[in-house]
Design a protein around this motif. Structure first.
Motif, PDB file in Angstrom:
ATOM      1  N   ALA A 472       0.817  -1.117  -0.088  1.00 32.38           N
ATOM      2  CA  ALA A 472       0.047  -0.171  -0.044  1.00 32.38           C
ATOM      3  C   ALA A 472       0.816   1.282  -0.158  1.00 32.38           C
ATOM      4  N   LEU A 473       2.116   1.047   0.529  1.00 34.72           N
ATOM      5  CA  LEU A 473       2.728   2.253   0.759  1.00 34.72           C
ATOM      6  C   LEU A 473       3.696   2.386  -0.676  1.00 34.72           C
ATOM      7  N   GLY A 474       4.119   1.467  -1.331  1.00 34.32           N
ATOM      8  CA  GLY A 474       4.520   1.468  -2.494  1.00 34.32           C
ATOM      9  C   GLY A 474       3.684   2.159  -3.571  1.00 34.32           C
ATOM     10  N   ALA A 475       2.313   1.378  -3.581  1.00 31.90           N
ATOM     11  CA  ALA A 475       1.311   1.934  -4.531  1.00 31.90           C
ATOM     12  C   ALA A 475       0.689   3.561  -4.367  1.00 31.90           C
ATOM     13  N   ALA A 476       0.744   3.846  -3.191  1.00 28.97           N
ATOM     14  CA  ALA A 476       0.400   5.166  -2.843  1.00 28.97           C
ATOM     15  C   ALA A 476       1.576   6.058  -3.473  1.00 28.97           C
ATOM     16  N   VAL A 477       2.741   5.739  -3.348  1.00 30.20           N
ATOM     17  CA  VAL A 477       3.826   6.504  -3.926  1.00 30.20           C
ATOM     18  C   VAL A 477       3.794   6.615  -5.564  1.00 30.20           C
ATOM     19  N   ALA A 478       3.617   5.343  -6.102  1.00 30.25           N
ATOM     20  CA  ALA A 478       3.571   5.211  -7.522  1.00 30.25           C
ATOM     21  C   ALA A 478       2.568   6.125  -8.004  1.00 30.25           C
ATOM     22  N   ARG A 479       1.303   6.265  -7.407  1.00 34.48           N
ATOM     23  CA  ARG A 479       0.021   6.810  -7.927  1.00 34.48           C
ATOM     24  C   ARG A 479       0.438   8.394  -7.602  1.00 34.48           C
ATOM     25  N   HIS A 480       1.145   8.493  -6.669  1.00 29.92           N
ATOM     26  CA  HIS A 480       1.474  10.174  -6.360  1.00 29.92           C
ATOM     27  C   HIS A 480       2.466  10.524  -7.374  1.00 29.92           C
ATOM     28  N   TRP A 481       3.264   9.612  -8.035  1.00 29.79           N
ATOM     29  CA  TRP A 481       4.338  10.046  -9.161  1.00 29.79           C
ATOM     30  C   TRP A 481       3.522  10.216 -10.435  1.00 29.79           C
ATOM     31  N   GLY A 482       2.173   9.726 -10.388  1.00 29.79           N
ATOM     32  CA  GLY A 482       1.496   9.879 -11.745  1.00 29.79           C
ATOM     33  C   GLY A 482       1.617   8.491 -12.688  1.00 29.79           C
ATOM     34  N   LEU A 483       1.680   7.333 -12.214  1.00 29.99           N
ATOM     35  CA  LEU A 483       1.954   6.250 -12.973  1.00 29.99           C
ATOM     36  C   LEU A 483       0.613   5.790 -12.951  1.00 29.99           C
ATOM     37  N   GLY A 484       0.267   5.058 -14.432  1.00 30.59           N
ATOM     38  CA  GLY A 484      -0.970   4.717 -14.757  1.00 30.59           C
ATOM     39  C   GLY A 484      -1.318   3.528 -13.745  1.00 30.59           C
ATOM     40  N   ASP A 485      -2.701   3.007 -14.178  1.00 30.60           N
ATOM     41  CA  ASP A 485      -3.431   1.979 -13.279  1.00 30.60           C
ATOM     42  C   ASP A 485      -2.900   0.800 -13.717  1.00 30.60           C
ATOM     43  N   GLU A 486      -2.670   0.402 -15.119  1.00 30.93           N
ATOM     44  CA  GLU A 486      -1.812  -0.643 -15.640  1.00 30.93           C
ATOM     45  C   GLU A 486      -0.685  -1.149 -14.965  1.00 30.93           C
ATOM     46  N   LEU A 487       0.183   0.002 -14.461  1.00 31.54           N
ATOM     47  CA  LEU A 487       1.560   0.023 -13.859  1.00 31.54           C
ATOM     48  C   LEU A 487       1.149  -0.233 -12.406  1.00 31.54           C
ATOM     49  N   LEU A 488       0.307   0.340 -11.707  1.00 29.86           N
ATOM     50  CA  LEU A 488      -0.182   0.273 -10.191  1.00 29.86           C
ATOM     51  C   LEU A 488      -0.532  -1.433 -10.133  1.00 29.86           C
ATOM     52  N   GLN A 489      -1.180  -1.869 -11.074  1.00 22.72           N
ATOM     53  CA  GLN A 489      -1.285  -3.314 -11.010  1.00 22.72           C
ATOM     54  C   GLN A 489      -0.053  -4.404 -11.079  1.00 22.72           C
ATOM     55  N   MET A 490       0.793  -3.905 -11.889  1.00 29.93           N
ATOM     56  CA  MET A 490       1.841  -4.621 -12.292  1.00 29.93           C
ATOM     57  C   MET A 490       2.865  -4.747 -11.036  1.00 29.93           C
ATOM     58  N   ILE A 491       2.716  -3.569 -10.478  1.00 28.26           N
ATOM     59  CA  ILE A 491       3.800  -3.589  -9.106  1.00 28.26           C
ATOM     60  C   ILE A 491       3.258  -4.220  -7.865  1.00 28.26           C
ATOM     61  N   ARG A 492       2.097  -4.726  -8.112  1.00 29.25           N
ATOM     62  CA  ARG A 492       1.495  -5.744  -6.866  1.00 29.25           C
ATOM     63  C   ARG A 492       2.087  -7.112  -7.001  1.00 29.25           C
ATOM     64  N   ARG A 493       2.823  -7.473  -6.071  1.00 31.65           N
ATOM     65  CA  ARG A 493       3.393  -8.722  -6.139  1.00 31.65           C
ATOM     66  C   ARG A 493       2.139  -9.983  -5.744  1.00 31.65           C
ATOM     67  N   GLN A 494       2.343 -11.201  -6.527  1.00 34.87           N
ATOM     68  CA  GLN A 494       1.443 -11.923  -6.303  1.00 34.87           C
ATOM     69  C   GLN A 494       1.294 -12.586  -4.996  1.00 34.87           C
ATOM     70  N   PRO A 495      -0.167 -12.513  -4.185  1.00 28.08           N
ATOM     71  CA  PRO A 495      -0.169 -12.819  -2.859  1.00 28.08           C
ATOM     72  C   PRO A 495       0.366 -14.336  -2.663  1.00 28.08           C
ATOM     73  N   LEU A 496       1.094 -14.592  -1.551  1.00 30.71           N
ATOM     74  CA  LEU A 496       1.469 -15.958  -1.290  1.00 30.71           C
ATOM     75  C   LEU A 496       0.646 -16.958  -1.049  1.00 30.71           C
ATOM     76  N   ASP A 497      -0.727 -16.384  -0.715  1.00 27.63           N
ATOM     77  CA  ASP A 497      -1.913 -17.245  -0.417  1.00 27.63           C
ATOM     78  C   ASP A 497      -2.762 -17.394  -1.445  1.00 27.63           C
ATOM     79  N   ALA A 498      -2.294 -16.933  -2.732  1.00 29.44           N
ATOM     80  CA  ALA A 498      -3.043 -16.973  -3.818  1.00 29.44           C
ATOM     81  C   ALA A 498      -2.654 -18.079  -4.917  1.00 29.44           C
ATOM     82  N   PRO A 499      -3.339 -18.817  -5.718  1.00 25.30           N
ATOM     83  CA  PRO A 499      -2.971 -19.600  -6.627  1.00 25.30           C
ATOM     84  C   PRO A 499      -2.475 -18.540  -7.905  1.00 25.30           C
ATOM     85  N   VAL A 500      -1.511 -19.128  -8.639  1.00 27.37           N
ATOM     86  CA  VAL A 500      -0.964 -18.421  -9.920  1.00 27.37           C
ATOM     87  C   VAL A 500      -1.576 -19.048 -10.975  1.00 27.37           C
ATOM     88  N   HIS A 501      -2.256 -18.110 -11.776  1.00 22.64           N
ATOM     89  CA  HIS A 501      -2.942 -18.630 -12.957  1.00 22.64           C
ATOM     90  C   HIS A 501      -1.987 -18.044 -14.047  1.00 22.64           C
TER      91      HIS A 501
END
Length: 591
Positions: A472-501
């Motif tokens: 959430a800290l990283g995403a807030a800074v990226a949004r503050h820097w003006g990075l787009g929604d697609e990038l905001l999704q890309m910088i979120r790691r795959q959750p460890l408890d979620a399957p990888v599709h």
């Protein structure tokens, strides 16, 4: 029959006060609702459960109570009167301040979690101020805080429950129990209050929180954790905060009311406004101190040299990518410029294109604006940041080696870095909080009941310290820097408890590849016996989705031990990027 009315039953009294109701009774103190005929108003009288056993003890009690009276804070109730009746001391408060939490819970059985967090955060603010002034409460109960109609909370009963010493003790020489020890017990009881409100039932079926403390580990054998059957769903960050406050391990708990407040306030602000708390504080620090210090000692001389104009864009790009701070600064500047120019949907992550757009003057200006290493950090914290940056750099190398053919190596490198943005910024701007999180992730000492106790996850530890997770800290800074929604999704790691599709888009492919690389490097940081199994577990998670096996993974982790020809293309390869990323993510110089 007699016309004489029956005699009225005598009023129970305490000195001049008419006793109306007993609001609270614990092993250490009492709170009475009384009427004061002298002033014609209702008061709350707080008094010790045991009468001071000597004149010296009474004098000591009154002196400490008057010291507590001088603690003036919006969340500490102002004292109406301090006095004594037949050597029974008391502290009186205006009943108009509000109802006690116990009374509120009697008529409002299931407050919302956000309301509970607001009440407890206000209590902690007042308590922290009192502790820092050298005073303790020593008997926090559900009646120790009053709430008015506007939900303003105030603490009552400060310094009412004091130490009980033998009548012969000399109060001029005796050493009272350390305020810090009493303060830590106060903080534990506030955690029990939060558990009580969120669970909707008394903790361990006991109303007196001091009795609960005596039953808890390490004094007793009971564990206190927030159950899953609660009146309302409890958000994971709030659950982690509550459970840390009452953890069975003393070293895992909050030791300061201020630390507890920071975590709770961070969560409640984020929950109420989708920003705030540590996020707002971090953005403020970025404005004043930048994101990271540069690690290249000759950077300013390089950018000031006349030979810069003759450098090819690829050589400049290679130089910039060696410095994490400069890379992120160019990403910030170029995408902020795009946003201001009305191209909010476009994102640039390729360094060559960023340099072309900003120009050499822009590159020099960006470099000169960075703080030299180690910035604001002390030597120990600086070394920890250096180690973290080395791990992130290793993850970026692994991600480039594992990326499918045709994907821009610079983009993969920067996405890998930005998946760690929250961790990097936390270590630089909040090194003490980063240390707390690391300590919480250390497994507790084994016991007979739990020979292999699990360690707290990084996410849960961040919740317990900050009230939000690091992504959430990283995403807030990226949004503050003006990075787009697609990038905001890309910088979120795959959750460890979620399957990888399997990925559906190019952005998914990059995100999963970078996430895989970060998990592999995290596995390398495990103790030696768990290192290889950790790598294998991560590989099994991503193997089908990304089409890689253990052999490719080992080659990526140990490139020097294998033929270079087996590695995937790296930055500078001429293979065309995937079509959907060509315009926004993988543009190269001359494209």
């Amino acid at each position: 029959m007699s016309d004489t009315p029956p005699a009225a039953s005598p009023l129970k009294s305490f000195g001049r006060f008419e006793l109306r109701a007993l609001l609270s009774k614990s092993a250490r103190s009492l709170i009475w609702l009384v009427h004061d005929p002298r002033h014609g108003q209702a008061l709350m009288l707080c008094m010790p459960r045991e009468k001071p056993n000597s004149a010296a003890a009474l004098e000591h009690w009154l002196r400490m109570a008057h010291g507590g009276e001088r603690v003036q804070h919006p969340n500490v109730a102002p004292v109406f009167e301090i006095g004594q009746v037949e050597s029974w001391p008391y502290v009186a408060y205006d009943r108009g301040l509000g109802e006690t939490l116990e009374e509120r819970l009697a008529r409002q059985k299931a407050p919302l979690p956000l309301d509970a967090a607001n009440w407890i955060a206000q209590l902690l603010e007042g308590l922290a101020f009192a502790h820092e002034a050298g005073h303790a409460h020593r008997d926090i109960q559900t009646a120790s805080l009053v709430i008015d109609a506007q939900d303003k909370v105030r603490l009552v009963g400060l310094e009412v429950a004091q130490e009980v010493f033998p009548a012969s003790v000399d109060f001029n020489t005796v050493t009272r129990r350390a305020v810090r020890e009493s303060a830590e017990e106060d903080v534990l009881c506030v955690g029990l209050l939060l558990n009580r409100i969120l669970s909707g039932r008394p903790v361990l079926e006991e109303n007196d929180l001091q009795q609960v403390v005596q039953q808890m580990q390490p004094i007793g054998r009971e564990l206190v954790r927030l159950g899953w059957e609660t009146p309302h769903p409890i958000p994971d960050p709030l659950r982690a905060i509550c459970n840390r406050a009452t953890d069975r391990q003393l070293r895992q708990r909050y030791h300061l009311a201020r630390s507890f407040w920071r975590a709770l306030d961070g969560w409640r602000q984020a929950a109420a406004y989708d920003s705030g708390g540590p996020i707002v504080l971090l953005l403020d620090k970025l404005q004043r101190g930048g994101h990271l210090p540069t690690t290249i000692s000759g950077l300013h001389r390089f950018t000031a040299g006349s030979g810069l104009e003759t450098q090819h864009a690829s050589a400049l790009s290679e130089f910039v990518l060696k410095d994490m701070a400069l890379s992120l600064e160019l990403v910030r500047r170029v995408n902020n410029a795009l946003k201001q120019a009305g191209h909010a949907g476009e994102t640039v992550l390729n360094m060559q294109r960023a340099i072309q757009m900003l120009g050499l003057d822009g590159l020099q200006f960006a470099a000169n604006g960075l703080k030299p290493w180690p910035g604001t950090l002390a030597p120990v914290a600086a070394e920890l940041l250096r180690q973290l940056m080395a791990r992130v750099t290793k993850a970026a190398e692994v991600a480039q080696a594992l990326r499918p053919a045709g994907y821009d190596g610079e983009v993969v490198q920067l996405i890998t870095v930005m998946q760690n943005l929250g961790r990097l910024l936390l270590q630089y701007h909040f090194p003490d909080d980063a240390q707390q999180i690391r300590q919480l992730m250390v497994p507790p000492e084994p016991t007979e009941d739990q020979p292999n106790p699990p360690a707290m996850s990084e996410q849960a530890a961040a919740y317990a310290v900050l009230g939000c997770d690091l992504e959430a800290l990283g995403a807030a800074v990226a949004r503050h820097w003006g990075l787009g929604d697609e990038l905001l999704q890309m910088i979120r790691r795959q959750p460890l408890d979620a399957p990888v599709h399997p990925p559906r888009t190019d952005a998914d492919t990059i995100r999963l590849t970078c996430s895989f690389a970060n998990e592999l490097v995290d596995a390398l940081g495990l103790p030696e016996p768990r290192r290889r199994p950790g790598v294998e577990v991560a590989t099994r998670r991503y193997a089908k989705a990304l089409g890689v096996g253990l052999r490719e993974v080992m080659e990526a982790l140990n490139p020097g031990a294998h033929k270079p020809s087996t590695a995937a293309p790296r930055a500078g390869d001429t293979a065309a990027p995937a079509p959907s990323l060509r315009q926004r993510l993988t543009q190269r110089s001359g494209s």
